[in-house]
Design an enzyme around this catalytic site. Structure first.
Site, PDB file in Angstrom:
ATOM      1  N   THR A  26       0.846  -1.129   0.104  1.00 12.62           N
ATOM      2  CA  THR A  26      -0.117   0.066   0.013  1.00 12.62           C
ATOM      3  C   THR A  26       0.872   1.196   0.099  1.00 12.62           C
ATOM      4  O   THR A  26       0.585   2.345  -0.913  1.00 12.62           O
ATOM      5  CB  THR A  26      -0.822  -0.137   1.242  1.00 12.62           C
ATOM      6  OG1 THR A  26      -1.628  -1.282   1.324  1.00 12.62           O
ATOM      7  CG2 THR A  26      -1.941   1.128   1.206  1.00 12.62           C
ATOM      8  N   ASP A  27       2.012   1.318   0.677  1.00 16.48           N
ATOM      9  CA  ASP A  27       2.833   2.364   0.783  1.00 16.48           C
ATOM     10  C   ASP A  27       3.348   2.498  -0.565  1.00 16.48           C
ATOM     11  O   ASP A  27       3.468   3.724  -1.108  1.00 16.48           O
ATOM     12  CB  ASP A  27       3.965   2.024   1.887  1.00 16.48           C
ATOM     13  CG  ASP A  27       3.787   2.654   3.154  1.00 16.48           C
ATOM     14  OD1 ASP A  27       2.821   3.426   3.274  1.00 16.48           O
ATOM     15  OD2 ASP A  27       4.568   2.226   4.150  1.00 16.48           O
ATOM     16  N   ILE A  28       3.948   1.433  -1.267  1.00 18.74           N
ATOM     17  CA  ILE A  28       4.737   1.441  -2.462  1.00 18.74           C
ATOM     18  C   ILE A  28       3.805   1.920  -3.542  1.00 18.74           C
ATOM     19  O   ILE A  28       4.094   2.906  -4.362  1.00 18.74           O
ATOM     20  CB  ILE A  28       5.154   0.212  -2.915  1.00 18.74           C
ATOM     21  CG1 ILE A  28       6.459  -0.289  -1.874  1.00 18.74           C
ATOM     22  CG2 ILE A  28       5.828   0.175  -4.122  1.00 18.74           C
ATOM     23  CD1 ILE A  28       7.498   0.805  -1.704  1.00 18.74           C
TER      24      ILE A  28
ATOM     25  N   MET B 179      -3.634   7.116   0.793  1.00 22.15           N
ATOM     26  CA  MET B 179      -3.346   5.853   0.625  1.00 22.15           C
ATOM     27  C   MET B 179      -4.495   4.834   0.870  1.00 22.15           C
ATOM     28  O   MET B 179      -4.403   4.034   0.211  1.00 22.15           O
ATOM     29  CB  MET B 179      -2.498   5.682   2.051  1.00 22.15           C
ATOM     30  CG  MET B 179      -1.079   6.250   2.151  1.00 22.15           C
ATOM     31  SD  MET B 179       0.100   6.172   3.208  1.00 22.15           S
ATOM     32  CE  MET B 179       0.113   4.416   3.306  1.00 22.15           C
TER      33      MET B 179
END
Length: 429
Positions: free
Chosen positions: A197-199, A229
């Site tokens: 999710t961050d990437i 996000m």
């Protein structure tokens, strides 16, 4: 309004004909984002990953960090590369310059505003509303630099009922549905092996900034970018989201198998596992030949993918028994003569020793002179005209470039000493 930077206009010639924008590229003699200046007030992973991608393509990225602490991922270890550099920090902060500024002070705010006034892009991932307290938000800044692209990343966006909540990858992947479809059938919740999710949020942020830079070449104006996000995670559900929105199907964890394609999953072999992908009827016919059952596609239960999905339990029972009779290497080798895919499940070492990884020369070594340490990084995965950007520098130690950046802004040595004495800035040297 400031004069447009020529460096952003030189790579393209534009002419308008019949309401169509035609772009004729010149020969690339520099990195795509050379001449772009970015102020990077970000921390952890998602947003630093975005700014690192900008730096890979030639942007000058100035990472603004907090006194004493800096980006907290500097301390996320072991393992550590040096007393000031963790492996985690190194993975998303190469090619950057570090300045330490206490932006909660008046003098610190002056420094940030000067940086913004001379920059093309400002990136931040603080809680929504934080910068407004110090008059460093977009509404307060845009009048002094109408070309500035002000990009914000947050857990839930800049407004809405959850906007004030902090957020990290795993909780967001849970709330946004990813953990609800990940893991073994009827098993405990499982997170993806990296912060996906961050990437993906970082990649949305990165691509949005590049799009805004292009838009600015046409209008001369910057804009505000808001990356959520949570929204990113929802967009990542792709076909699973479409199945729910249009057919009411609420997906569940399926291990390595697929809801709409059979066979498309891992099978245990005699010595390990192999992942098989037979995505269409032609590939299934080839798979049937490879396992020694050429008659299989003529079975009315398995003749089309739709039927194979409907009768997956019966088909997978037979395939599971067959794949267990041979080694993983056997199945990978035999698949090379057919159209379906068979792949081993590699560990990290095996992945980086893969012949294609070695051929692509994706692992780079950089040297940090302050800590006198060599650091290996995974380079940019995209080639331009067949070439890697290959402009990599080591992730900086905390405050490594504070003095030189302030000197570039016009601060005198005496002014810098005063700021250091007041603990508004911090330098590594």
């Amino acid at each position: 309004m400031k004069v447009m930077r020529p460096s952003l206009l030189q790579p393209m010639l534009r002419s308008v004909t019949s309401n169509t924008l035609h772009i004729q590229s010149k020969t690339l003699s520099s990195l795509p984002l050379e001449g772009v200046k970015v102020v990077d007030m970000t921390r952890v992973l998602a947003a630093p990953y975005a700014t690192m991608n900008l730096s890979d393509l030639g942007a000058d990225v100035i990472k603004v960090e907090r006194p004493g602490i800096g980006d907290e991922t500097r301390k996320w270890g072991p393992p550590f590369l040096s007393p000031t550099l963790s492996n985690y920090f190194a993975c998303c902060n190469r090619n950057k310059r570090s300045i330490v500024v206490d932006y909660t002070t008046h003098d610190g705010q002056v420094i940030i505003k000067k940086l913004m006034a001379q920059s093309d892009v400002f990136v931040e991932n603080l809680k929504p509303g934080t910068l407004k307290k110090y008059k460093l938000d977009y509404e307060n800044i845009k009048s002094s630099n109408e070309e500035l692209i002000f990009a914000s990343l947050s857990g839930y966006g800049q407004d809405g009922p959850y906007s004030k909540q902090g957020a990290y990858d795993v909780p967001l992947s849970a709330e946004g549905g990813l953990m609800g479809i990940t893991g073994p059938v009827d098993g405990e919740p499982v997170k993806v092996g990296v912060a996906l999710t961050d990437i993906c949020s970082g990649l949305y942020l990165y691509s949005s900034i590049v799009a805004a830079l292009y838009h600015r070449t046409k209008t001369g104006l910057g804009q505000q970018i808001d990356v959520s996000m949570f929204s990113t995670q929802l967009s990542m559900l792709v076909n699973v989201a479409s199945n729910y929105l249009n057919s009411g199907i609420i997906a569940k964890p399926l291990g390595s198998s697929h809801l709409s394609i059979v066979p498309y999953q891992a099978f245990k072999t005699s010595d390990a596992y192999v992942v098989i992908a037979a995505n269409n009827d032609s590939q299934f016919y080839d798979l049937s030949e490879a396992v020694g059952w050429p008659w299989l596609p003529s079975n009315p239960m398995f003749s089309t993918n739709e039927l194979r999905v409907e009768n997956s339990e019966e088909l997978l029972k037979h395939l599971t028994e067959r794949f267990a009779e041979e080694t993983t290497e056997y199945w990978v080798d035999i698949a090379s003569s057919f159209s379906f895919t068979a792949a081993p499940i590699n560990n990290i070492q095996e992945a980086f020793e893969h012949p294609q990884a070695i051929h692509s020369d994706i692992v780079k070594t950089v040297h940090n002179e302050v800590d006198d340490v060599d650091i290996k990084v995974v380079g940019h995965p995209v080639k331009f005209n067949g070439k890697d950007p290959n402009n990599y520098t080591a992730p900086p130690v905390l405050g490594q470039h504070t003095i030189s950046i302030l000197q570039d802004l016009g601060y005198s040595d005496e002014e810098i000493r005063v700021l250091q004495k007041k603990n508004i800035i911090q330098s590594a040297t």
